[in-house]
Motif scaffolding. Structure first.
Motif, PDB file in Angstrom:
ATOM      1  N   GLY A   1      22.810  10.722  -5.693  1.00 24.94           N
ATOM      2  CA  GLY A   1      21.756  10.865  -6.901  1.00 24.94           C
ATOM      3  C   GLY A   1      21.618  12.281  -7.149  1.00 24.94           C
ATOM      4  O   GLY A   1      22.150  13.269  -6.690  1.00 24.94           O
ATOM      5  N   PHE A   2      21.166  12.516  -8.469  1.00 16.91           N
ATOM      6  CA  PHE A   2      21.148  13.896  -9.123  1.00 16.91           C
ATOM      7  C   PHE A   2      19.779  13.630  -9.912  1.00 16.91           C
ATOM      8  O   PHE A   2      19.515  12.837 -10.459  1.00 16.91           O
ATOM      9  CB  PHE A   2      22.226  14.122 -10.066  1.00 16.91           C
TER      10      PHE A   2
ATOM     11  N   ASN B   1       8.667  19.601 -19.451  1.00 17.49           N
ATOM     12  CA  ASN B   1       7.967  18.364 -19.822  1.00 17.49           C
ATOM     13  C   ASN B   1       8.909  17.143 -19.653  1.00 17.49           C
ATOM     14  O   ASN B   1       8.453  16.219 -20.445  1.00 17.49           O
ATOM     15  CB  ASN B   1       7.345  18.545 -21.247  1.00 17.49           C
ATOM     16  N   SER B   2       9.740  17.269 -19.091  1.00 18.65           N
ATOM     17  CA  SER B   2      10.504  15.763 -18.652  1.00 18.65           C
ATOM     18  C   SER B   2      11.497  16.153 -17.457  1.00 18.65           C
ATOM     19  O   SER B   2      11.517  17.167 -16.924  1.00 18.65           O
ATOM     20  CB  SER B   2      11.252  15.716 -19.960  1.00 18.65           C
ATOM     21  N   SER B   3      11.980  14.838 -17.165  1.00 17.40           N
ATOM     22  CA  SER B   3      12.832  15.029 -16.080  1.00 17.40           C
ATOM     23  C   SER B   3      13.840  13.719 -16.027  1.00 17.40           C
ATOM     24  O   SER B   3      13.605  12.725 -16.703  1.00 17.40           O
ATOM     25  CB  SER B   3      11.841  14.650 -14.670  1.00 17.40           C
ATOM     26  N   ILE B   4      14.920  13.667 -15.349  1.00 22.68           N
ATOM     27  CA  ILE B   4      15.797  12.640 -15.314  1.00 22.68           C
ATOM     28  C   ILE B   4      16.222  12.640 -13.774  1.00 22.68           C
ATOM     29  O   ILE B   4      16.738  13.576 -13.086  1.00 22.68           O
ATOM     30  CB  ILE B   4      16.833  12.708 -16.272  1.00 22.68           C
ATOM     31  N   ASN B   5      16.412  11.293 -13.453  1.00 21.64           N
ATOM     32  CA  ASN B   5      16.964  11.197 -12.115  1.00 21.64           C
ATOM     33  C   ASN B   5      18.036  10.062 -12.251  1.00 21.64           C
ATOM     34  O   ASN B   5      17.757   8.791 -12.691  1.00 21.64           O
ATOM     35  CB  ASN B   5      15.957  10.430 -10.977  1.00 21.64           C
TER      36      ASN B   5
ATOM     37  N   GLU C   1      22.123   3.885 -12.093  1.00 19.80           N
ATOM     38  CA  GLU C   1      20.879   3.669 -12.966  1.00 19.80           C
ATOM     39  C   GLU C   1      20.376   5.056 -13.169  1.00 19.80           C
ATOM     40  O   GLU C   1      20.471   6.162 -12.441  1.00 19.80           O
ATOM     41  CB  GLU C   1      19.839   2.854 -11.809  1.00 19.80           C
ATOM     42  N   TRP C   2      19.449   5.235 -14.017  1.00 19.87           N
ATOM     43  CA  TRP C   2      18.844   6.353 -14.632  1.00 19.87           C
ATOM     44  C   TRP C   2      17.478   6.169 -14.937  1.00 19.87           C
ATOM     45  O   TRP C   2      17.034   4.997 -15.322  1.00 19.87           O
ATOM     46  CB  TRP C   2      19.428   6.640 -16.132  1.00 19.87           C
ATOM     47  N   VAL C   3      16.571   7.013 -14.429  1.00 19.88           N
ATOM     48  CA  VAL C   3      15.114   7.046 -14.441  1.00 19.88           C
ATOM     49  C   VAL C   3      14.725   8.258 -15.448  1.00 19.88           C
ATOM     50  O   VAL C   3      15.033   9.339 -14.809  1.00 19.88           O
ATOM     51  CB  VAL C   3      14.351   6.909 -13.390  1.00 19.88           C
ATOM     52  N   PHE C   4      14.144   8.024 -16.712  1.00 19.57           N
ATOM     53  CA  PHE C   4      13.802   9.076 -17.396  1.00 19.57           C
ATOM     54  C   PHE C   4      12.130   9.418 -17.643  1.00 19.57           C
ATOM     55  O   PHE C   4      11.861   8.028 -17.877  1.00 19.57           O
ATOM     56  CB  PHE C   4      14.494   9.081 -18.861  1.00 19.57           C
ATOM     57  N   SER C   5      11.688  10.309 -17.539  1.00 19.48           N
ATOM     58  CA  SER C   5      10.298  10.569 -17.967  1.00 19.48           C
ATOM     59  C   SER C   5      10.060  11.861 -18.642  1.00 19.48           C
ATOM     60  O   SER C   5      10.748  12.912 -18.407  1.00 19.48           O
ATOM     61  CB  SER C   5       9.216  10.729 -16.350  1.00 19.48           C
ATOM     62  N   ALA C   6       9.016  11.885 -19.854  1.00 12.41           N
ATOM     63  CA  ALA C   6       9.023  12.741 -20.586  1.00 12.41           C
ATOM     64  C   ALA C   6       7.653  12.641 -21.288  1.00 12.41           C
ATOM     65  O   ALA C   6       6.861  11.647 -21.417  1.00 12.41           O
ATOM     66  CB  ALA C   6       9.954  12.578 -21.684  1.00 12.41           C
TER      67      ALA C   6
END
Length: 827
Positions: free
Chosen positions: A620-621, A627-631, A671-676
């Motif tokens: 994972g990375f 104000n955002s993040s991605i996993n 898979e990608w998880v994005f939050s902003a």
């Protein structure tokens, strides 16, 4: 059935407990002043890390001590499960301390002096700010981030972040990344239904209650967060080849009396409510949680089966409409006795009562290959299933003076009784619109299950002087399950019910599982690592009383796990993990009982089933901005002896479905998880997952190997148009999926909700509309040797809920000294 396990059980428990007891009794102290016998320092620095916004504990935070004179690093450690840390045996001198954790701002503590007059430096609670909290003037920063990541899990915050007003844990699952829910409420993770469901870290069903029933019983309002653990450490049971889902319930321990009351009503006679009360005073904490639910929903099923038997084509068309009722309630009450600051005893009891009723009429039309009428009959079924369960838990926790060093032990006794009764009336007709032929055939089917489970488990955690951590534990589980199935037919000649002895099935299942495990965790500069090994011995015994057949087995297995995390700097982190896991056949899958509830599509178990074993690796990375993040995660899993339901066409034209081991399978994906938070009035959370899997062929069933590609995606939009008010839209899409014999069409739906808080967040009003576009219909096709089945299933899902929630005495707040009174862990 006699069980020769007592000596094995006693020996196993003593073997594990004695070393832990010996370790637990040892309590090496340190001199109050001067140096110890090894010439090491006497100073101690301790504290506890928390998120500045949510006040939640922060685990695996890096704490590094530097010498002031030359800024050289002296030593360091990582925060434990309660966010707490301790560095001891520090030489006299001047120091400064740096606290850092991925996604958070670094925090410095300068001018720390260790001397004979300043031995202990107690930093207390340390609140560090997330990088994404730069919008400090925006109201939304008071809420928790919806998705956060840890070394071995993703944490999805439920409170205030999901459109779940009036819903259950099943509704929550439908909004969790990488998770899907089918028409029966069964949960899958990354396309695999072999998961383990935990409630507060303990098995959701200790005594054979289906996970889907448990999920439907838990109110969504009672859930704090959901932890998705796709590569669990050996601390957890190895069950569930695709991972673990842990539901964390809300817990409050404020001084005095506090609580929360909620009530919801939905269209179509759907009602639910819950009550959480807590009273804490000095050494006692009393709690009681109660909830109830009364739901009714409409259902329909359409099946079309084409069969070719001896080159003759027949078509069976089945249509059923009915209602499904779900009434359930539970009470969980207990007491925490804080014997002293280092010892806590918790006693609790949970009582569940569930009733599931259904009524439906299945219309069955048989045609030949040219569409000519062969037979028409109707099969009316009334079913009532009831479950009564009790669970008793005794937990003890001892915290040593050394921070983070603790011993816990649990004893859990569970039992449940399940009764299932079906009354079936089958009537033949001359045609679809014709007259009845003779009297109806009446059947009375009864099932009784009596299950008991005993669990003993303990865990010992010991932080080393170097900042590393050793953890060890044991678990013993004993299950005793009895299943009784009986059939009766009504005989017109005698006007009485007569037992069908050839169909009767009495099945007893007994197993013992004994496990020990060890974990070592540490960090080196920017690298965090954790490795563990779990050893497990299993004994199983089962017996079919009617045929006097016994099925016994015993196997020993080991389950390693490794987790690595590397801080790349600039708010970026890499993670790598590996685990080995198992999926054991359930007693229901092993039971050779034949289910004739649908005489044209019968089911049975397979006592010859073997467990599935899987190896899983993930890379994972993570990247954080202001104000955002991605996993992002890449994963691979290989599984041996995969179990799938296989259907065969019988000579009489019916199908028989039985679980079978189908060799091997492998899957991989991303898979990608994005939050902003692009603006102060909107929050965006989204995820997308791709899976590719291969399952080997089954030559004896003429089933070819399959390559399956599928993907899922979700989008969660939260709008904050004014203070204490919010709108939320959730959209979900699941692509078509395949198994060895089944093909499921795509599925998509959307939910919408509104929430408004009053009286300083003490009173909350919610509106929620599920399945806005009424698209939640399940389509699937089944292919077998000589037959195909096309199915369409629908359960009422478009529902409007209205609800209120009242918090008593600031139930939503946490004390700044949350660690006091039994939570100090050696402070």
């Amino acid at each position: 059935m006699t069980h020769s396990f007592h000596l094995k059980l006693l020996t196993s428990i003593l073997t594990v407990l004695l070393p832990l007891i010996i370790i637990g009794q040892s309590n090496p102290g340190r001199p109050a002043t001067g140096k110890n016998a090894n010439g090491e320092g006497f100073g101690v620095i301790s504290g506890a890390l928390h998120d500045a916004q949510t006040k939640e504990h922060i685990e695996y935070g890096n704490i590094i001590l530097f010498r002031t004179s030359d800024s050289s690093m002296v030593t360091g450690t990582i925060s434990g499960t309660k966010g707490k840390f301790l560095i001891d045996k520090i030489q006299p001198g001047n120091y400064y301390l740096k606290v850092q954790f991925i996604g958070y701002e670094n925090t410095l503590f300068p001018n720390l002096k260790i001397s004979a007059s300043s031995v202990d430096i107690l930093l207390g609670d340390i609140f560090i700010k997330p990088k994404a909290s730069a919008l400090s003037t925006v109201e939304i920063t008071a809420e928790k981030a919806m998705i956060t990541s840890n070394l071995d899990k993703k944490i999805i915050t439920v409170d205030k972040n999901m459109a779940i007003g009036g819903g259950t844990a099943t509704d929550v699952m439908e909004n969790v990344p990488s998770v899907t829910v089918d028409a029966e409420g069964n949960v899958s993770l990354r396309g695999n239904s072999n998961i383990t469901l935990l409630i507060d870290g303990k098995p959701s069903s200790q005594a054979g209650i289906a996970a889907s029933d448990v999920l439907n019983q838990i109110p969504a309002s009672a859930i704090e967060s959901v932890e998705v653990i796709t590569n669990p450490s050996v601390r957890y049971d190895p069950d569930g080849t695709s991972g673990i889902i842990n539901i964390v319930l809300k817990k409050k321990a404020l001084q005095g009396f506090n609580g929360m009351i909620s009530a919801n009503a939905g269209t179509g006679e759907k009602y639910n409510g819950s009550l959480n009360l807590n009273y804490r005073h000095d050494h006692f904490n009393l709690f009681v949680n109660a909830d109830g639910r009364m739901n009714q929903m409409k259902t329909s099923t359409d099946n079309t089966r084409n069969t070719t038997n001896n080159d003759v084509l027949n078509v069976l068309i089945q249509n059923q409409e009915g209602t499904f009722e779900r009434n359930m309630g539970s009470v969980n009450a207990g007491i925490d006795y804080l014997m002293n600051p280092r010892n806590t005893l918790t006693l609790s009891i949970q009582r569940r009562k569930m009733e599931f009723g259904s009524d439906g009429n299945m219309r069955n039309l048989s045609l030949n290959g040219e569409g000519l009428f062969l037979r028409y009959f109707e099969r009316a079924t009334g079913n009532l299933r009831s479950i009564n369960s009790n669970e008793y838990t005794a937990s003890f926790k001892h915290s040593f003076p050394q921070k983070g060093r603790e011993f816990t032990n649990d004893i859990i006794i569970s039992s449940n009784r399940m009764n299932n009764g079906s009354l079936i009336s089958q009537q033949d007709f001359t045609s679809q619109e014709g007259t009845a032929i003779g009297n109806p055939v009446l059947q009375d089917n009864q099932a009784r299950n009596n299950n008991k489970v005993y669990t003993f488990q303990g865990n010992y955690t010991y932080p080393m002087l170097s900042g590393s951590r050793i953890e060890a534990g044991y678990k013993a589980t004993i299950r005793d399950m009895g299943m009784r199935y009986e059939y009766k037919n009504f005989e017109d000649s005698t006007q009485s019910w007569e037992s069908q002895e050839l169909l009767k099935n009495y099945y007893d299942y007994f197993d013992q599982q004994y496990a020990i495990y060890g974990i070592y965790a540490n960090s080196y500069k920017k690298l965090k690592y954790q490795a563990g090994l779990r050893l497990e011995q299993v004994f199983t015994e089962s017996k079919v009383e009617i045929t006097q057949q016994d099925y016994n087995s015993a196997y020993f297995q080991f389950y390693p796990s490794v987790h690595l995390g590397y801080d790349l700097g600039n708010q970026k982190e890499l993670q790598l993990s590996y685990s080995r896991r198992i999926e054991r056949p359930s007693p229901r899958e092993l039971n050779p009982y034949i289910d004739y509830s649908d005489s044209l599509n019968i089911e049975t178990g397979n006592p010859a089933l073997k467990p599935e074993f899987s190896n899983s690796i993930e890379f994972g990375f993570s990247k954080f901005w202001d104000n955002s993040s991605i996993n992002s995660t890449v994963f691979y899993r290989s599984t041996k002896d995969v179990v799938e339901d296989i259907s065969r066409l019988q000579e009489n034209g019916s199908t028989l479905t039985m679980p079978m081991n189908i060799n091997t399978a492998s899957s991989y994906g991303m898979e990608w998880v994005f939050s902003a938070n692009p603006f102060k009035w909107i929050r965006i959370n989204s995820n997308i997952s791709f899976f590719q899997s291969h399952v080997s062929s089954i030559p004896e069933e003429d089933i070819l190997g399959t390559d399956r590609f599928s993907w899922t995606s979700r989008l969660n939009l939260s709008f904050i148009p004014w203070k204490d008010g919010s709108f939320q839209l959730i959209g979900s899409y699941n692509s078509p999926t395949r198994s060895s014999q089944e093909y499921h069409k795509e599925q998509y739906f959307a939910d919408a909700s509104f929430r408004q808080d009053f009286l300083k967040n003490k009173l909350t009003f919610t509106l929620r509309l599920t399945d806005v576009f009424n698209t939640r219909t399940f389509y699937e096709s089944t292919y077998g040797n000589g037959f195909t089945i096309d199915s369409k299933r629908y359960r009422e899902s478009r529902v409007l809920y209205a609800g209120i929630q009242l918090k008593i005495n600031n139930y939503n707040k946490k004390t700044a000294k949350d660690g006091e009174n039994g939570e100090q862990d050696g402070f």
